[in-house]
Design an enzyme around this catalytic site. Structure first.
Site, PDB file in Angstrom:
ATOM      1  CE  LYS A 180      -3.437  -2.867   0.545  1.00  0.00           C
ATOM      2  NZ  LYS A 180      -4.624  -3.139  -0.233  1.00  0.00           N
TER       3      LYS A 180
HETATM    4  C1  LIG Z   1      -5.557  -4.233   0.570  1.00  0.00           C
HETATM    5  C2  LIG Z   1      -7.023  -4.085   0.482  1.00  0.00           C
HETATM    6  C3  LIG Z   1      -7.871  -4.602   1.462  1.00  0.00           C
HETATM    7  C4  LIG Z   1      -7.409  -5.474   2.577  1.00  0.00           C
HETATM    8  O1  LIG Z   1      -6.346  -5.002   3.312  1.00  0.00           O
HETATM    9  P1  LIG Z   1      -5.391  -6.025   4.106  1.00  0.00           P
HETATM   10  O2  LIG Z   1      -4.600  -5.129   4.991  1.00  0.00           O
HETATM   11  O3  LIG Z   1      -4.557  -6.718   3.086  1.00  0.00           O
HETATM   12  O4  LIG Z   1      -6.261  -6.959   4.854  1.00  0.00           O
HETATM   13  C5  LIG Z   1      -9.222  -4.346   1.351  1.00  0.00           C
HETATM   14  N1  LIG Z   1      -9.728  -3.640   0.323  1.00  0.00           N
HETATM   15  C6  LIG Z   1      -8.940  -3.146  -0.644  1.00  0.00           C
HETATM   16  C7  LIG Z   1      -9.564  -2.353  -1.743  1.00  0.00           C
HETATM   17  C8  LIG Z   1      -7.571  -3.360  -0.606  1.00  0.00           C
HETATM   18  O5  LIG Z   1      -6.796  -2.877  -1.593  1.00  0.00           O
END
Ligand SMILES: *Cc1c(COP(=O)(O)O)cnc(C)c1O
Length: 362
Positions: A180
């Protein structure tokens, strides 16, 4: 290989982690509190509550709003799988609405026709970091007395009409997974202005203990560690810089690729500020290679592309088994057309030139 994503960790994060290690206090404690305070201030909400991941942030936000069996939650199918998995885990039913081909985001004009007596929540996703149309979504929610949870897991720092995403709905959910815009390894955050939601999440994430530890209810262990929070605090300071590099890289690729026959560059909506999480092109029939051939060709040339999302959520086996038979035209055609190119802060000008050259050579 030029990777599709890479975390950027500096000496500041390492130093902060060492301080936590030396303190002898590793679990959720005052460093998590500090990260929560700073994150809330950054987003512009009264509160932020840290969790173990973006997925648990979404799950606890739904539970804190009382969503469960018999309820319906309106959401896009063009997203990461966990947006909908958590809806199912609460016992509620995801109701899928098609997206707009240009923005990849939920099409607000198609929401109202999916509202029933069972609808409780609209859960938009700010896909790839471009904010969904929160003005229209909030209006529809108010008119129909629905709650709003934003999946802002890709949109740290993104704004819709000068307001940060994650501050529009009843709750906003963020992820700090390693791919992210900022990371804590694994981690998540719920942003909200509602004290009641905060108290519920504080209890649910920690075995059901209330914040004063006097009461115990039913809960999980979805806490963030102070180690993760220490990384998060340092990453948050760099977020603006990271997003600016992503923006510059995006503008470079847009400029060089916009006239390529068969490629559609991502839209840059003037109403909003993108977080530039992913740079996603559409490969149309006019391009000499298919989308999958382009993916392989880039890989052979040392460029790791990404395909988000190869299969819409409603087409996954579990949803077929549950009886989902939606026909979502834009979602389904996007999943055949999209390809994402590296734009993260470690991508250099030279890398970008190589990416452009390899594509132009086709
Ligand atoms: C990454 C992501 C998630 C989940 O996040 P995690 O920290 O990996 O559990 C949920 N929704 C979207 C759109 C994402 O990109």
């Amino acid at each position: 290989m030029i990777r599709i994503s890479e975390p950027v960790i500096g000496s500041e994060e390492k130093k902060a982690i060492n301080q936590v290690l030396d303190s002898g206090y590793l679990v959720q404690g005052k460093t998590v509190n500090t990260f929560e305070r700073k994150f809330a201030r950054f987003i512009g909400t009264k509160y932020a509550v840290a969790t173990s991941s973006g997925t648990t942030a979404l799950y606890l936000a739904l539970l804190a709003l009382g969503i469960g069996k018999g309820d319906e939650v309106i959401t896009p199918s063009f997203s990461f799988i966990s947006t909908s998995s958590v809806i199912l885990f609460t016992g509620a039913k995801p109701i899928f609405v098609d997206v707009e081909k240009e923005t990849f985001n939920i099409n607000p004009n198609l929401i109202e026709q999916k509202i029933t007596k069972k609808t409780k929540v609209i859960l938009p996703v700010h896909v790839f970091g471009l904010p969904a149309n929160m003005e229209k979504i909030i209006n529809i929610a108010q008119k129909n007395k629905l709650l709003v949870i934003e999946d802002a897991c890709q949109a740290h720092g993104a704004k819709f009409k000068n307001q940060k995403v994650g501050s529009f709905g009843n709750a906003g959910c963020f992820s700090f997974y390693a791919t992210k815009n900022i990371t804590t390894g694994e981690g998540g955050m719920v942003t909200t202005n509602n004290k009641n939601i905060v108290e519920k999440i504080i209890s649910l994430r920690n075995h059901g203990f209330s914040s004063d530890k006097k009461n115990v209810g039913l809960g999980f262990n979805f806490k963030m560690t102070d180690l993760a929070a220490a990384i998060g605090i340092e990453q948050l300071k760099k977020l603006r810089k990271f997003n600016n590099i992503r923006k510059t890289n995006t503008e470079f690729l847009n400029q060089r690729l916009k006239d390529t026959k068969g490629l559609v560059t991502p839209s840059t909506d003037v109403k909003s500020k993108h977080s530039y999480h992913l740079y996603t092109l559409r490969v149309t029939r006019d391009f000499p290679l298919s989308r999958d051939q382009l993916f392989d060709y880039l890989k052979q040339n040392g460029i790791q592309a990404g395909i988000f999302y190869n299969k819409p959520i409603h087409k996954q086996k579990i949803y077929i088994d549950l009886g989902y038979r939606d026909n979502l035209e834009a979602t389904e055609s996007l999943s055949r057309e999209v390809i994402s190119l590296p734009i993260h802060p470690k991508v250099t000008k030279k890398d970008l030139e190589k990416i452009v050259k390899v594509i132009k050579n086709i």
